[in-house]
Design a protein around this motif. Structure first.
Motif, PDB file in Angstrom:
ATOM      1  N   TRP A 103       0.588  -1.332   0.535  1.00 18.05           N
ATOM      2  CA  TRP A 103       0.003  -0.322   0.113  1.00 18.05           C
ATOM      3  C   TRP A 103       0.730   1.619   0.444  1.00 18.05           C
ATOM      4  O   TRP A 103       0.153   2.187   0.001  1.00 18.05           O
ATOM      5  N   CYS A 104       2.249   1.197  -0.721  1.00 19.59           N
ATOM      6  CA  CYS A 104       2.715   2.539   0.021  1.00 19.59           C
ATOM      7  C   CYS A 104       2.893   3.337  -1.360  1.00 19.59           C
ATOM      8  O   CYS A 104       2.940   4.507  -0.626  1.00 19.59           O
ATOM      9  N   LEU A 105       1.842   3.145  -2.763  1.00 19.54           N
ATOM     10  CA  LEU A 105       2.058   3.650  -3.467  1.00 19.54           C
ATOM     11  C   LEU A 105       0.392   4.648  -3.065  1.00 19.54           C
ATOM     12  O   LEU A 105      -0.250   5.435  -3.842  1.00 19.54           O
ATOM     13  N   THR A 106      -0.303   4.497  -2.192  1.00 23.28           N
ATOM     14  CA  THR A 106      -1.979   4.649  -1.760  1.00 23.28           C
ATOM     15  C   THR A 106      -1.756   6.209  -2.088  1.00 23.28           C
ATOM     16  O   THR A 106      -3.281   6.651  -3.078  1.00 23.28           O
ATOM     17  N   LEU A 107      -1.029   6.764  -1.300  1.00 25.52           N
ATOM     18  CA  LEU A 107      -1.848   7.761  -1.472  1.00 25.52           C
ATOM     19  C   LEU A 107      -1.247   8.758  -3.051  1.00 25.52           C
ATOM     20  O   LEU A 107      -1.473  10.734  -2.695  1.00 25.52           O
ATOM     21  N   SER A 125      -2.368   0.311  -5.810  1.00 31.26           N
ATOM     22  CA  SER A 125      -0.846   0.550  -5.292  1.00 31.26           C
ATOM     23  C   SER A 125      -0.824  -0.577  -5.083  1.00 31.26           C
ATOM     24  O   SER A 125       0.864  -1.104  -5.415  1.00 31.26           O
ATOM     25  N   TRP A 126      -1.441  -1.722  -5.483  1.00 29.99           N
ATOM     26  CA  TRP A 126      -1.100  -3.099  -4.422  1.00 29.99           C
ATOM     27  C   TRP A 126      -0.662  -3.581  -6.396  1.00 29.99           C
ATOM     28  O   TRP A 126       0.177  -4.648  -6.342  1.00 29.99           O
ATOM     29  N   TYR A 127      -1.737  -2.992  -7.465  1.00 26.65           N
ATOM     30  CA  TYR A 127      -1.496  -3.320  -8.557  1.00 26.65           C
ATOM     31  C   TYR A 127      -0.155  -3.332  -8.814  1.00 26.65           C
ATOM     32  O   TYR A 127       1.037  -3.584  -9.644  1.00 26.65           O
ATOM     33  N   LEU A 128       0.487  -2.111  -8.719  1.00 25.71           N
ATOM     34  CA  LEU A 128       1.340  -0.952  -9.321  1.00 25.71           C
ATOM     35  C   LEU A 128       2.312  -2.003  -8.567  1.00 25.71           C
ATOM     36  O   LEU A 128       3.744  -1.982  -9.366  1.00 25.71           O
ATOM     37  N   VAL A 129       3.082  -2.450  -7.371  1.00 31.82           N
ATOM     38  CA  VAL A 129       3.532  -2.832  -6.784  1.00 31.82           C
ATOM     39  C   VAL A 129       4.008  -4.354  -7.371  1.00 31.82           C
ATOM     40  O   VAL A 129       4.962  -4.237  -7.429  1.00 31.82           O
ATOM     41  N   ARG A 130       3.194  -4.518  -7.798  1.00 30.98           N
ATOM     42  CA  ARG A 130       3.068  -6.479  -8.183  1.00 30.98           C
ATOM     43  C   ARG A 130       4.639  -6.097  -9.296  1.00 30.98           C
ATOM     44  O   ARG A 130       4.077  -5.421 -10.363  1.00 30.98           O
ATOM     45  N   ALA A 155       6.085   2.029 -15.077  1.00 32.14           N
ATOM     46  CA  ALA A 155       6.359   2.170 -16.315  1.00 32.14           C
ATOM     47  C   ALA A 155       6.602   0.057 -16.009  1.00 32.14           C
ATOM     48  O   ALA A 155       6.264  -0.438 -17.369  1.00 32.14           O
ATOM     49  N   PHE A 156       6.967  -0.592 -14.927  1.00 34.03           N
ATOM     50  CA  PHE A 156       6.589  -1.559 -14.617  1.00 34.03           C
ATOM     51  C   PHE A 156       5.978  -2.528 -16.475  1.00 34.03           C
ATOM     52  O   PHE A 156       5.778  -4.029 -16.773  1.00 34.03           O
ATOM     53  N   HIS A 157       4.497  -1.803 -15.706  1.00 36.89           N
ATOM     54  CA  HIS A 157       3.403  -2.682 -16.466  1.00 36.89           C
ATOM     55  C   HIS A 157       2.663  -2.445 -17.727  1.00 36.89           C
ATOM     56  O   HIS A 157       1.681  -2.523 -17.816  1.00 36.89           O
ATOM     57  N   VAL A 161      11.479  -4.128  -4.061  1.00 40.59           N
ATOM     58  CA  VAL A 161      12.525  -2.548  -4.054  1.00 40.59           C
ATOM     59  C   VAL A 161      11.194  -1.612  -3.346  1.00 40.59           C
ATOM     60  O   VAL A 161      11.699  -1.111  -2.353  1.00 40.59           O
ATOM     61  N   SER A 162       9.933  -1.943  -3.159  1.00 36.61           N
ATOM     62  CA  SER A 162       9.180  -1.690  -2.159  1.00 36.61           C
ATOM     63  C   SER A 162       9.054  -1.747  -0.734  1.00 36.61           C
ATOM     64  O   SER A 162       9.318  -0.724   0.345  1.00 36.61           O
ATOM     65  N   LEU A 163       9.718  -2.810  -0.773  1.00 37.20           N
ATOM     66  CA  LEU A 163       9.574  -3.897   0.756  1.00 37.20           C
ATOM     67  C   LEU A 163      11.171  -2.898   1.139  1.00 37.20           C
ATOM     68  O   LEU A 163      11.520  -2.396   2.643  1.00 37.20           O
TER      69      LEU A 163
END
Length: 314
Positions: free
Chosen positions: A189-193, A210-215, A280-282, A220-222
């Motif tokens: 959830w780090c990208l939620t805001l 956010s969950w989708y973008l971090v997938r 970019a990853f997606h 890296v997020s961790l």
């Protein structure tokens, strides 16, 4: 002109890009980060005031009466916490907005950043409250699950010897497991805001986005989460301890608050950069460029050129 660049998503790349953005617009971001100052000041000063407050308010001697104005003290503290919390959200919203503008090649403006709060302020509040409520219920559910397992074990005849040592180690294990669960959700959830600011989504939609973008880039997020959480925690502890040891020195209070404020600025900017890397990853940036974006500047140098970024994870 259009050029294709392959980037490897890692912690170093995110930190390098966020540092470059801050350096290129230092005074703009510094002005916005002042919204973080009350929070930073509170983290430095509050631990030094706690012993004095606890001695007057939380007293072990029940014969001592509470201060006559303790209700006003509680109300004042709650209002102060609420104000600090709202100002921190203002900082997050405006810094995220400005960082996003830089990343898509648009000019930044202080008044425009403040104006963006008219659209993002209440969604930021609602989404943050929702996330905290979900984390609370996740924690309660986990603890209830542990309780059910213990009761089920007892019903099956298992004997639990909860002496002090066993209980202490059991609590440590349960605490570590709960922390790991909360870290997992925070990582996703780090990208939620940032989603709230950049895409005008809020609530469950922002959390799932956010969950989708971090997938695919969760490592890296961790890494980013642990890097700043550990660093910020140590910095806050050292700052508050230094102020306490120097009898609430004004110099050390200002110095510690400044460093904490800049650290919060760096965290917010890094999350915005990670958001763009997630897109970019997606494969979403190519589409945005085709729809009219001038350029997406995720290059490691200072050249602002139109490019399409292909991201791979290691």
């Amino acid at each position: 002109m259009e050029m294709k660049t392959v980037h490897t998503v890692n912690l170093r790349g995110v930190l390098s890009e966020s540092k470059r953005i801050l350096k290129s617009n230092y005074w703009h971001f510094f002005a916005l980060s002042l919204f973080f100052l009350p929070l930073s000041l509170s983290l430095v000063v509050s631990p030094t005031l706690h012993p004095q407050f606890s001695g007057n308010f939380y007293t072990a001697d029940l014969s001592h009466k509470l201060p006559p104005n303790y209700q006003n003290v509680i109300i004042f503290r709650l209002l102060y916490i609420l104000t600090v919390y709202l100002l921190a959200l203002c900082a997050t919203g405006t810094i995220s907005y400005s960082t996003y503008r830089v990343l898509i090649g648009k000019p930044v403006n202080y008044l425009a950043a403040l104006k963006s709060l008219t659209l993002s302020f209440f969604p930021l509040i609602a989404t943050t409250i929702l996330a905290q409520i979900l984390l609370f219920f996740i924690s309660i559910t986990f603890l209830l699950f542990v309780g059910v397992i213990i009761m089920l074990g007892k019903s099956l005849g298992l004997v639990f010897d909860f002496n002090w040592t066993s209980f202490m180690w059991f609590s440590i294990v349960i605490g570590v497991m709960l922390i790991l669960i909360l870290i997992y959700f925070q990582m996703n959830w780090c990208l939620t805001l940032m989603v709230v600011v950049a895409e005008s989504k809020w609530g469950f939609a922002a959390l799932s986005r956010s969950w989708y973008l971090v997938r695919g880039i969760r490592s890296v997020s961790l890494s980013l989460l642990l890097y700043y959480s550990i660093g910020y925690g140590l910095l806050a502890w050292v700052s508050s301890r230094t102020v306490y040891d120097n009898q609430n020195s004004v110099f050390f209070t200002i110095l510690g608050s400044f460093f904490l404020m800049m650290c919060l600025l760096a965290i917010t900017t890094a999350n915005a950069v990670l958001y763009m890397y997630g897109k970019a990853f997606h494969g979403e940036l190519e589409l945005e460029i085709a729809e009219g974006f001038d350029y997406i500047n995720l290059s490691s140098d200072h050249q602002k050129v139109p490019l399409i970024v292909t991201v791979v994870e290691v």
